[in-house]
Motif scaffolding. Structure first.
Motif, mmCIF file in Angstrom:
data_model
loop_
_atom_site.group_PDB
_atom_site.id
_atom_site.type_symbol
_atom_site.label_atom_id
_atom_site.label_comp_id
_atom_site.label_asym_id
_atom_site.label_seq_id
_atom_site.Cartn_x
_atom_site.Cartn_y
_atom_site.Cartn_z
ATOM 1 N N ALA A 1 -4.795 0.686 8.931
ATOM 2 C CA ALA A 1 -3.336 0.656 8.758
ATOM 3 C C ALA A 1 -3.088 0.929 7.294
ATOM 4 O O ALA A 1 -1.994 1.782 6.941
ATOM 5 C CB ALA A 1 -2.602 -0.641 9.290
ATOM 6 N N GLN A 2 -3.526 0.122 6.507
ATOM 7 C CA GLN A 2 -3.222 0.223 5.150
ATOM 8 C C GLN A 2 -3.577 1.815 4.633
ATOM 9 O O GLN A 2 -2.977 2.125 3.663
ATOM 10 C CB GLN A 2 -4.134 -0.613 4.304
ATOM 11 N N ALA A 3 -4.609 2.236 4.780
ATOM 12 C CA ALA A 3 -5.023 3.534 4.739
ATOM 13 C C ALA A 3 -3.932 4.671 5.333
ATOM 14 O O ALA A 3 -3.585 5.441 4.428
ATOM 15 C CB ALA A 3 -6.399 3.983 5.133
ATOM 16 N N LEU A 4 -3.352 4.517 6.517
ATOM 17 C CA LEU A 4 -2.763 5.267 7.186
ATOM 18 C C LEU A 4 -1.189 5.246 6.208
ATOM 19 O O LEU A 4 -0.610 6.342 6.513
ATOM 20 C CB LEU A 4 -2.549 4.860 8.648
ATOM 21 N N VAL A 5 -0.817 4.211 6.200
ATOM 22 C CA VAL A 5 0.558 3.972 5.752
ATOM 23 C C VAL A 5 1.040 4.695 4.722
ATOM 24 O O VAL A 5 2.082 5.002 4.314
ATOM 25 C CB VAL A 5 0.738 2.329 5.336
ATOM 26 N N ARG A 6 0.036 5.190 3.852
ATOM 27 C CA ARG A 6 -0.155 5.910 2.616
ATOM 28 C C ARG A 6 0.390 7.344 2.704
ATOM 29 O O ARG A 6 0.755 8.157 2.101
ATOM 30 C CB ARG A 6 -1.254 5.895 1.639
ATOM 31 N N GLU A 7 0.196 7.683 4.102
ATOM 32 C CA GLU A 7 0.246 9.078 4.640
ATOM 33 C C GLU A 7 -0.327 10.274 3.665
ATOM 34 O O GLU A 7 0.391 11.143 3.237
ATOM 35 C CB GLU A 7 1.662 9.405 4.583
ATOM 36 N N PRO A 8 -1.652 10.049 3.497
ATOM 37 C CA PRO A 8 -2.418 11.265 2.755
ATOM 38 C C PRO A 8 -2.515 12.500 3.502
ATOM 39 O O PRO A 8 -2.398 12.287 5.080
ATOM 40 C CB PRO A 8 -3.723 10.620 2.644
ATOM 41 N N ALA A 9 -2.499 13.492 2.861
ATOM 42 C CA ALA A 9 -2.899 14.803 3.730
ATOM 43 C C ALA A 9 -4.260 14.657 3.988
ATOM 44 O O ALA A 9 -4.501 15.144 5.511
ATOM 45 C CB ALA A 9 -2.905 16.019 2.690
ATOM 46 N N ALA B 1 0.703 -1.237 -0.013
ATOM 47 C CA ALA B 1 0.008 0.029 0.021
ATOM 48 C C ALA B 1 0.937 1.342 0.100
ATOM 49 O O ALA B 1 0.522 2.361 -0.648
ATOM 50 C CB ALA B 1 -0.987 -0.084 1.219
ATOM 51 N N ARG B 2 1.971 1.268 0.633
ATOM 52 C CA ARG B 2 2.772 2.320 0.888
ATOM 53 C C ARG B 2 3.449 2.591 -0.595
ATOM 54 O O ARG B 2 3.757 3.638 -0.823
ATOM 55 C CB ARG B 2 3.895 2.180 2.059
ATOM 56 N N ARG B 3 3.994 1.449 -1.037
ATOM 57 C CA ARG B 3 4.732 1.468 -2.361
ATOM 58 C C ARG B 3 3.840 2.088 -3.464
ATOM 59 O O ARG B 3 4.242 3.147 -4.220
ATOM 60 C CB ARG B 3 5.320 0.190 -2.773
ATOM 61 N N LEU B 4 2.450 1.685 -3.225
ATOM 62 C CA LEU B 4 1.531 2.334 -4.468
ATOM 63 C C LEU B 4 1.313 3.706 -4.242
ATOM 64 O O LEU B 4 0.848 4.262 -5.102
ATOM 65 C CB LEU B 4 0.385 1.488 -4.325
ATOM 66 N N ALA B 5 1.257 4.044 -3.162
ATOM 67 C CA ALA B 5 1.182 5.427 -2.736
ATOM 68 C C ALA B 5 2.371 6.296 -3.212
ATOM 69 O O ALA B 5 2.344 7.628 -3.045
ATOM 70 C CB ALA B 5 0.953 5.855 -1.480
ATOM 71 N N GLY B 6 3.526 5.791 -3.836
ATOM 72 C CA GLY B 6 4.811 6.412 -4.324
ATOM 73 C C GLY B 6 5.739 6.674 -3.234
ATOM 74 O O GLY B 6 6.669 7.474 -3.589
#
Ligand SMILES: Nc1ncnc2c1ncn2[C@@H]1O[C@H](COP(=O)(O)OP(=O)(O)OP(=O)(O)O)[C@@H](O)[C@H]1O
Length: 285
Positions: free
Chosen positions: A176-184, A129-134
Protein backbone atom coordinates in the motif's frame (compact mmCIF):
# COMPACT_ATOMS: atom_id res chain seq x y z
CA UNK A 1 22.62 -30.21 -7.03
CA UNK A 2 21.89 -29.31 -10.62
CA UNK A 3 24.30 -26.74 -12.01
CA UNK A 4 21.41 -24.62 -13.24
CA UNK A 5 20.86 -23.31 -9.76
CA UNK A 6 24.40 -22.04 -9.32
CA UNK A 7 24.91 -18.28 -9.20
CA UNK A 8 25.81 -16.71 -12.54
CA UNK A 9 29.50 -16.49 -13.27
CA UNK A 10 31.47 -14.54 -15.86
CA UNK A 11 31.38 -17.69 -18.00
CA UNK A 12 27.69 -18.47 -17.57
CA UNK A 13 26.51 -14.96 -18.41
CA UNK A 14 26.92 -15.30 -22.13
CA UNK A 15 24.92 -13.14 -24.54
CA UNK A 16 21.33 -14.37 -24.56
CA UNK A 17 20.44 -16.35 -27.64
CA UNK A 18 16.84 -15.29 -27.35
CA UNK A 19 16.43 -11.55 -27.54
CA UNK A 20 13.03 -9.97 -27.14
CA UNK A 21 11.56 -9.16 -30.53
CA UNK A 22 8.49 -7.06 -29.64
CA UNK A 23 9.23 -3.38 -30.41
CA UNK A 24 12.76 -4.18 -31.47
CA UNK A 25 14.93 -1.07 -31.34
CA UNK A 26 12.16 1.27 -30.16
CA UNK A 27 13.20 3.46 -27.26
CA UNK A 28 10.38 5.91 -27.72
CA UNK A 29 6.69 5.38 -27.10
CA UNK A 30 4.82 4.54 -23.93
CA UNK A 31 6.03 2.07 -21.36
CA UNK A 32 9.36 1.00 -19.96
CA UNK A 33 11.97 -0.03 -22.52
CA UNK A 34 15.20 -1.84 -21.73
CA UNK A 35 17.79 -2.09 -24.45
CA UNK A 36 21.05 -4.04 -24.39
CA UNK A 37 21.13 -3.94 -20.62
CA UNK A 38 24.08 -5.36 -18.72
CA UNK A 39 25.00 -5.08 -15.06
CA UNK A 40 28.10 -5.94 -13.03
CA UNK A 41 28.01 -6.69 -9.30
CA UNK A 42 31.24 -6.94 -7.34
CA UNK A 43 33.06 -6.73 -10.68
CA UNK A 44 31.22 -9.78 -12.06
CA UNK A 45 28.60 -9.75 -14.82
CA UNK A 46 25.23 -10.70 -13.34
CA UNK A 47 22.85 -9.48 -16.06
CA UNK A 48 23.37 -9.55 -19.79
CA UNK A 49 20.23 -8.84 -21.78
CA UNK A 50 20.92 -7.95 -25.41
CA UNK A 51 17.92 -6.81 -27.43
CA UNK A 52 14.89 -4.76 -26.52
CA UNK A 53 12.31 -5.50 -23.88
CA UNK A 54 9.19 -3.43 -23.19
CA UNK A 55 6.82 -3.40 -20.22
CA UNK A 56 3.54 -1.85 -21.28
CA UNK A 57 1.35 0.67 -19.55
CA UNK A 58 -1.85 -0.88 -18.24
CA UNK A 59 -0.26 -4.31 -17.88
CA UNK A 60 1.19 -6.45 -15.14
CA UNK A 61 4.52 -7.97 -16.13
CA UNK A 62 5.82 -10.84 -14.00
CA UNK A 63 9.56 -11.29 -13.61
CA UNK A 64 10.44 -14.94 -13.06
CA UNK A 65 13.55 -17.04 -12.63
CA UNK A 66 15.37 -19.29 -10.19
CA UNK A 67 17.31 -18.01 -7.17
CA UNK A 68 20.19 -15.84 -8.29
CA UNK A 69 18.79 -15.41 -11.84
CA UNK A 70 18.96 -11.62 -11.53
CA UNK A 71 15.38 -10.55 -10.76
CA UNK A 72 16.23 -8.24 -7.85
CA UNK A 73 19.27 -6.94 -9.73
CA UNK A 74 17.06 -6.00 -12.68
CA UNK A 75 14.52 -4.21 -10.48
CA UNK A 76 17.27 -2.40 -8.54
CA UNK A 77 18.85 -1.33 -11.83
CA UNK A 78 15.58 0.10 -13.16
CA UNK A 79 15.06 1.84 -9.81
CA UNK A 80 18.43 3.54 -10.33
CA UNK A 81 20.15 1.79 -7.41
CA UNK A 82 22.76 0.00 -9.54
CA UNK A 83 24.81 1.30 -12.47
CA UNK A 84 24.25 -0.43 -15.80
CA UNK A 85 25.26 -0.18 -19.41
CA UNK A 86 22.57 -0.01 -22.06
CA UNK A 87 19.41 2.06 -22.35
CA UNK A 88 16.50 2.44 -19.94
CA UNK A 89 13.60 4.60 -21.09
CA UNK A 90 10.30 5.41 -19.42
CA UNK A 91 7.65 6.77 -21.79
CA UNK A 92 10.36 7.76 -24.24
CA UNK A 93 12.58 9.52 -21.69
CA UNK A 94 15.98 8.14 -20.69
CA UNK A 95 15.91 7.31 -16.97
CA UNK A 96 19.51 8.52 -16.72
CA UNK A 97 18.35 12.03 -17.67
CA UNK A 98 15.91 12.26 -14.75
CA UNK A 99 16.89 13.96 -11.51
CA UNK A 100 16.66 11.79 -8.38
CA UNK A 101 13.49 13.67 -7.41
CA UNK A 102 11.88 13.09 -10.84
CA UNK A 103 12.87 9.44 -10.74
CA UNK A 104 11.43 9.02 -7.24
CA UNK A 105 8.14 10.61 -8.31
CA UNK A 106 7.74 8.36 -11.34
CA UNK A 107 9.13 5.06 -10.12
CA UNK A 108 7.94 3.08 -7.12
CA UNK A 109 10.11 0.20 -5.94
CA UNK A 110 9.28 -2.18 -3.12
CA UNK A 111 12.36 -4.25 -2.23
CA UNK A 112 12.19 -7.86 -1.11
CA UNK A 113 12.66 -6.97 2.54
CA UNK A 114 11.53 -3.59 3.75
CA UNK A 115 11.72 -2.48 7.33
CA UNK A 116 11.53 0.79 9.17
CA UNK A 117 9.04 3.21 10.64
CA UNK A 118 8.03 0.71 13.34
CA UNK A 119 6.46 3.40 15.52
CA UNK A 120 4.24 4.82 12.78
CA UNK A 121 0.61 3.82 12.55
CA UNK A 122 -0.52 2.14 9.34
CA UNK A 123 -2.75 4.95 8.06
CA UNK A 124 -0.24 7.61 9.10
CA UNK A 125 2.50 5.75 7.21
CA UNK A 126 0.39 5.77 4.04
CA UNK A 127 -0.31 9.48 4.33
CA UNK A 128 3.38 10.15 4.90
CA UNK A 129 4.42 8.05 1.89
CA UNK A 130 1.95 9.95 -0.26
CA UNK A 131 3.09 13.37 0.95
CA UNK A 132 6.74 12.44 0.43
CA UNK A 133 5.90 11.58 -3.18
CA UNK A 134 4.79 15.19 -3.65
CA UNK A 135 1.00 14.84 -3.30
CA UNK A 136 0.11 17.88 -1.25
CA UNK A 137 -3.71 18.11 -1.48
CA UNK A 138 -4.60 16.81 1.99
CA UNK A 139 -8.25 16.17 1.18
CA UNK A 140 -7.30 14.12 -1.86
CA UNK A 141 -4.60 12.35 0.16
CA UNK A 142 -7.09 11.26 2.82
CA UNK A 143 -9.53 10.08 0.19
CA UNK A 144 -6.86 8.15 -1.69
CA UNK A 145 -5.43 6.49 1.45
CA UNK A 146 -8.91 5.49 2.63
CA UNK A 147 -9.70 3.91 -0.74
CA UNK A 148 -6.45 1.96 -0.68
CA UNK A 149 -6.97 0.81 2.92
CA UNK A 150 -10.35 -0.52 1.89
CA UNK A 151 -9.09 -2.17 -1.31
CA UNK A 152 -6.24 -3.97 0.46
CA UNK A 153 -8.45 -4.91 3.43
CA UNK A 154 -6.29 -2.91 5.82
CA UNK A 155 -9.12 -1.18 7.73
CA UNK A 156 -8.79 -3.37 10.86
CA UNK A 157 -5.08 -2.47 11.00
CA UNK A 158 -5.32 1.24 10.20
CA UNK A 159 -4.43 2.51 13.66
CA UNK A 160 -1.94 -0.23 14.56
CA UNK A 161 1.79 0.56 14.70
CA UNK A 162 3.88 -1.00 11.92
CA UNK A 163 6.12 -2.66 14.51
CA UNK A 164 3.12 -4.57 15.90
CA UNK A 165 2.10 -6.23 12.64
CA UNK A 166 2.68 -9.78 11.49
CA UNK A 167 4.97 -10.41 8.51
CA UNK A 168 2.10 -10.75 6.03
CA UNK A 169 0.26 -7.71 7.42
CA UNK A 170 3.50 -5.70 7.19
CA UNK A 171 3.93 -6.83 3.59
CA UNK A 172 0.42 -5.69 2.66
CA UNK A 173 1.07 -2.30 4.23
CA UNK A 174 4.37 -2.04 2.33
CA UNK A 175 2.50 -2.71 -0.93
CA UNK A 176 0.00 0.00 0.00
CA UNK A 177 2.87 2.40 0.79
CA UNK A 178 4.30 1.81 -2.68
CA UNK A 179 0.91 2.16 -4.40
CA UNK A 180 -0.20 5.26 -2.53
CA UNK A 181 2.58 7.27 -4.17
CA UNK A 182 0.93 6.65 -7.58
CA UNK A 183 4.10 6.12 -9.63
CA UNK A 184 3.90 5.61 -13.39
CA UNK A 185 6.10 2.55 -12.95
CA UNK A 186 5.62 0.31 -9.93
CA UNK A 187 8.03 -2.56 -9.22
CA UNK A 188 7.51 -5.04 -6.41
CA UNK A 189 10.06 -7.69 -5.48
CA UNK A 190 8.27 -10.86 -4.32
CA UNK A 191 5.34 -8.93 -2.83
CA UNK A 192 3.37 -12.08 -2.00
CA UNK A 193 6.16 -14.01 -0.24
CA UNK A 194 4.61 -13.57 3.23
CA UNK A 195 0.94 -13.54 2.21
CA UNK A 196 -1.66 -16.25 2.81
CA UNK A 197 -3.56 -17.71 -0.15
CA UNK A 198 -6.43 -15.23 0.07
CA UNK A 199 -4.13 -12.23 0.01
CA UNK A 200 -1.84 -13.66 -2.70
CA UNK A 201 -4.84 -13.73 -5.04
CA UNK A 202 -6.41 -10.53 -3.76
CA UNK A 203 -3.22 -8.46 -3.98
CA UNK A 204 -2.31 -9.65 -7.48
CA UNK A 205 -5.92 -9.16 -8.65
CA UNK A 206 -5.79 -5.67 -7.30
CA UNK A 207 -2.37 -4.86 -8.82
CA UNK A 208 -3.59 -6.07 -12.24
CA UNK A 209 -6.78 -4.03 -12.00
CA UNK A 210 -4.87 -0.97 -10.78
CA UNK A 211 -2.44 -1.29 -13.72
CA UNK A 212 -5.37 -1.39 -16.18
CA UNK A 213 -7.45 1.34 -14.54
CA UNK A 214 -4.58 3.78 -14.06
CA UNK A 215 -2.53 2.76 -17.07
CA UNK A 216 0.35 2.05 -14.74
CA UNK A 217 3.32 -0.17 -15.62
CA UNK A 218 3.55 -2.84 -12.94
CA UNK A 219 6.45 -5.30 -12.72
CA UNK A 220 6.30 -8.00 -10.07
CA UNK A 221 9.07 -10.52 -9.27
CA UNK A 222 7.46 -13.83 -8.34
CA UNK A 223 8.40 -17.42 -7.58
CA UNK A 224 4.86 -18.79 -7.86
CA UNK A 225 4.43 -19.68 -11.53
CA UNK A 226 0.67 -20.34 -11.27
CA UNK A 227 0.11 -16.90 -9.78
CA UNK A 228 2.25 -15.33 -12.51
CA UNK A 229 0.43 -17.23 -15.27
CA UNK A 230 -2.93 -16.26 -13.85
CA UNK A 231 -2.32 -12.56 -13.29
CA UNK A 232 0.38 -11.32 -15.67
CA UNK A 233 -0.15 -10.16 -19.25
CA UNK A 234 3.45 -10.98 -20.03
CA UNK A 235 6.36 -12.74 -18.39
CA UNK A 236 10.07 -12.05 -18.40
CA UNK A 237 11.87 -15.27 -17.52
CA UNK A 238 15.48 -14.86 -16.39
CA UNK A 239 18.01 -17.65 -16.20
CA UNK A 240 21.52 -17.05 -14.83
CA UNK A 241 21.51 -13.39 -15.80
CA UNK A 242 20.03 -13.88 -19.24
CA UNK A 243 16.55 -13.49 -20.67
CA UNK A 244 15.49 -17.07 -21.34
CA UNK A 245 12.06 -16.11 -22.69
CA UNK A 246 9.48 -13.35 -22.69
CA UNK A 247 5.89 -13.06 -23.83
CA UNK A 248 2.40 -14.18 -22.80
CA UNK A 249 2.38 -16.81 -20.02
CA UNK A 250 1.04 -19.55 -22.27
CA UNK A 251 3.98 -19.12 -24.65
CA UNK A 252 6.65 -18.87 -21.98
CA UNK A 253 5.67 -21.55 -19.46
CA UNK A 254 6.14 -24.84 -21.26
CA UNK A 255 7.11 -28.09 -19.58
CA UNK A 256 10.36 -28.11 -21.58
CA UNK A 257 11.31 -24.57 -20.56
CA UNK A 258 10.60 -25.23 -16.89
CA UNK A 259 12.86 -28.27 -17.08
CA UNK A 260 15.60 -26.23 -18.72
CA UNK A 261 15.41 -23.14 -16.50
CA UNK A 262 14.22 -24.44 -13.12
CA UNK A 263 15.49 -28.04 -13.38
CA UNK A 264 12.08 -29.43 -12.45
CA UNK A 265 9.65 -31.86 -13.94
CA UNK A 266 6.36 -30.00 -14.00
CA UNK A 267 2.76 -30.39 -15.00
CA UNK A 268 1.36 -27.39 -16.88
CA UNK A 269 -2.41 -27.26 -17.40
CA UNK A 270 -4.15 -24.58 -19.43
CA UNK A 271 -7.85 -25.43 -19.15
CA UNK A 272 -9.76 -24.91 -22.40
CA UNK A 273 -12.69 -23.36 -20.51
CA UNK A 274 -10.57 -20.31 -19.66
CA UNK A 275 -10.22 -21.11 -15.96
CA UNK A 276 -6.85 -20.24 -14.40
CA UNK A 277 -3.80 -22.28 -15.39
CA UNK A 278 -2.20 -24.68 -12.92
CA UNK A 279 1.53 -25.25 -12.85
CA UNK A 280 2.66 -27.94 -10.47
CA UNK A 281 6.29 -28.83 -9.78
CA UNK A 282 6.37 -32.65 -9.61
CA UNK A 283 10.04 -33.38 -9.05
CA UNK A 284 13.41 -31.62 -8.77
CA UNK A 285 15.77 -32.95 -11.45
N1 LIG B 1 25.33 -7.10 -3.29
C1 LIG B 1 25.77 -7.99 -4.18
N2 LIG B 1 27.08 -8.01 -4.52
C2 LIG B 1 27.56 -8.89 -5.43
N3 LIG B 1 26.78 -9.79 -6.07
C3 LIG B 1 25.49 -9.81 -5.76
C4 LIG B 1 24.91 -8.92 -4.79
N4 LIG B 1 23.59 -9.18 -4.71
C5 LIG B 1 23.35 -10.18 -5.55
N5 LIG B 1 24.48 -10.57 -6.17
C6 LIG B 1 24.60 -11.63 -7.19
O1 LIG B 1 23.86 -11.24 -8.33
C7 LIG B 1 23.21 -12.37 -8.91
C8 LIG B 1 21.74 -12.06 -9.07
O2 LIG B 1 21.19 -11.93 -7.77
P1 LIG B 1 19.69 -11.42 -7.56
O3 LIG B 1 19.55 -11.10 -6.11
O4 LIG B 1 19.41 -10.37 -8.54
O5 LIG B 1 18.88 -12.74 -7.94
P2 LIG B 1 17.33 -13.05 -7.79
O6 LIG B 1 16.87 -13.60 -9.10
O7 LIG B 1 16.61 -11.87 -7.27
O8 LIG B 1 17.37 -14.22 -6.72
P3 LIG B 1 16.33 -14.68 -5.55
O9 LIG B 1 15.22 -15.42 -6.23
O10 LIG B 1 17.18 -15.61 -4.74
O11 LIG B 1 15.90 -13.47 -4.79
C9 LIG B 1 23.52 -13.55 -8.01
O12 LIG B 1 24.58 -14.28 -8.58
C10 LIG B 1 23.96 -12.92 -6.72
O13 LIG B 1 24.88 -13.75 -6.04
Amino acid sequence: MNQRHDAPTAESVAPARLAQSRDEGALDGQGLVLQDLSVLRGGHPVLDMPGTLRAHRGELTALLGPNGAGKSTLLQTIAGLLPASGQLCLDGEALASLTPRERAARIGYLPQLSEGGAMLEVFESLLLARRLAGHLDEQANLHHCEALVSALELAPLASRRLGQLSGGQRQRVAIAQALVREPALLMLDEPTSALDLHFQLAVLDWLGRDARDRQRIVIVALHDLSLAARHAAQLWLLDRGRLAASGPPREVLSVERLREVYAIEARVDWPEDGSPPAIVALRAL
